[in-house]
Design a protein around this motif. Structure first.
Motif, mmCIF file in Angstrom:
data_model
loop_
_atom_site.group_PDB
_atom_site.id
_atom_site.type_symbol
_atom_site.label_atom_id
_atom_site.label_comp_id
_atom_site.label_asym_id
_atom_site.label_seq_id
_atom_site.Cartn_x
_atom_site.Cartn_y
_atom_site.Cartn_z
ATOM 1 N N ILE A 1 47.923 38.859 36.739
ATOM 2 C CA ILE A 1 48.202 37.926 37.165
ATOM 3 C C ILE A 1 46.210 37.383 36.731
ATOM 4 C CG2 ILE A 1 47.981 36.374 39.065
ATOM 5 C CD1 ILE A 1 49.258 38.567 40.393
ATOM 6 N N ALA A 2 46.899 35.810 36.562
ATOM 7 C CA ALA A 2 45.585 35.047 35.743
ATOM 8 C C ALA A 2 44.495 35.150 36.854
ATOM 9 C CB ALA A 2 45.660 33.672 35.198
ATOM 10 N N ASP A 3 44.973 34.505 38.071
ATOM 11 C CA ASP A 3 43.544 34.499 39.670
ATOM 12 C C ASP A 3 43.627 35.448 39.530
ATOM 13 O OD1 ASP A 3 42.850 33.580 41.920
ATOM 14 O OD2 ASP A 3 44.247 32.268 42.128
ATOM 15 N N PRO A 4 41.892 36.120 39.765
ATOM 16 C CA PRO A 4 41.563 37.261 39.375
ATOM 17 C C PRO A 4 42.238 38.098 41.501
ATOM 18 C CG PRO A 4 39.264 35.503 39.555
ATOM 19 C CD PRO A 4 40.719 35.094 38.905
ATOM 20 N N LYS A 5 41.741 37.551 42.133
ATOM 21 C CA LYS A 5 42.452 38.065 43.630
ATOM 22 C C LYS A 5 43.304 38.636 43.689
ATOM 23 C CE LYS A 5 40.980 37.353 47.891
ATOM 24 N NZ LYS A 5 40.412 36.885 49.106
ATOM 25 N N PRO A 6 44.436 37.660 43.705
ATOM 26 C CA PRO A 6 46.083 38.145 43.576
ATOM 27 C C PRO A 6 45.958 39.571 41.955
ATOM 28 C CG PRO A 6 45.846 35.992 42.713
ATOM 29 C CD PRO A 6 44.311 36.202 43.249
ATOM 30 N N GLU A 7 45.244 38.959 40.981
ATOM 31 C CA GLU A 7 45.194 40.493 40.424
ATOM 32 C C GLU A 7 44.640 41.721 41.462
ATOM 33 O OE1 GLU A 7 46.116 43.283 37.166
ATOM 34 O OE2 GLU A 7 47.317 40.757 38.038
ATOM 35 N N ALA A 8 44.175 40.873 41.654
ATOM 36 C CA ALA A 8 43.163 42.786 42.463
ATOM 37 C C ALA A 8 43.832 43.203 43.453
ATOM 38 C CB ALA A 8 41.613 42.092 42.870
ATOM 39 N N LEU A 9 44.486 42.434 43.671
ATOM 40 C CA LEU A 9 45.846 43.043 44.976
ATOM 41 C C LEU A 9 46.624 43.848 44.386
ATOM 42 C CD1 LEU A 9 45.440 42.654 48.403
ATOM 43 C CD2 LEU A 9 47.000 40.509 47.894
ATOM 44 N N ARG A 10 47.187 42.741 42.952
ATOM 45 C CA ARG A 10 48.609 43.944 42.030
ATOM 46 C C ARG A 10 47.791 45.230 41.882
ATOM 47 N NH1 ARG A 10 49.690 45.063 37.182
ATOM 48 N NH2 ARG A 10 47.807 44.488 36.152
#
Length: 191
Positions: free
Chosen positions: A108-117
């Motif tokens: 995911i481009a956005d780092p916070k939801p990417e960390a969650l993913r």
């Protein structure tokens, strides 16, 4: 459906499942096929319904919960839940690009939801065994120990639904139209 599973309704379900099915109908306006399969075991249906309710109480936002759910579903390759949670993610106003990314197994481009993913995927893929670096990266993105444990609540919820759908080959519900998904095909039946 395989393995002799039935799509129950209130006329065919065991008595102890009927109240839960009625509650689902009242809350959702329908009884999804997953619940109809789970109704065979009142304990399984109650466990899933209870965990679903508890998951809604975690410290994660609705958008974050849906990112976690679809990341777990991706790892577990559950076509039924991916279709359902894709639409639930849209209702929860998860960014369409984030939904597409998780469904495709890409960042995911956005780092916070990417960390969650990433964290939810690693917890699922590795059955809870993650490195200190994985935990540190998750925390560096703004999540704490509470969020780590919240991911486990969502993973437990999806374990019941994803595994049930694998065993029963639960057919998609009409509300899932347009959100069908082909799993990557990494999972193989046990020998």
């Amino acid at each position: 459906m395989i393995n002799g599973f039935t799509l129950h309704d209130t006329a065919s379900a065991p008595a102890a499942s009927i109240g839960i099915l009625d509650g689902v109908q009242k809350s959702w306006g329908l009884v999804p096929n997953l619940h109809r399969v789970l109704a065979e075991s009142p304990a399984a249906l109650e466990a899933y319904a209870t965990l679903w309710g508890i998951a809604e109480k975690t410290g994660l936002t609705p958008q974050e919960r849906n990112i976690v759910y679809i990341a777990i579903i991706y790892e577990n390759e559950c076509t039924y839940c991916m279709a359902g949670h894709t639409n639930l993610s849209r209702v929860a106003k998860v960014e369409p690009e984030a939904i597409s990314a998780v469904r495709e197994g890409r960042p995911i481009a956005d780092p916070k939801p990417e960390a969650l993913r990433q964290f939810a995927a690693k917890v699922t893929r590795n059955r809870g065994v993650v490195s200190e670096a994985d935990v540190s990266a998750f925390k560096a993105a703004g999540f704490g120990n509470g969020a780590i444990l919240d991911v486990l609540v969502l993973a437990a919820t999806k374990l019941i639904s994803n595994y049930t759908n694998h065993l029963a080959q639960t057919p998609l519900d009409p509300f899932m139209k347009g959100a069908e998904w082909n799993a990557p095909g990494k999972l193989k039946p046990a020998a």
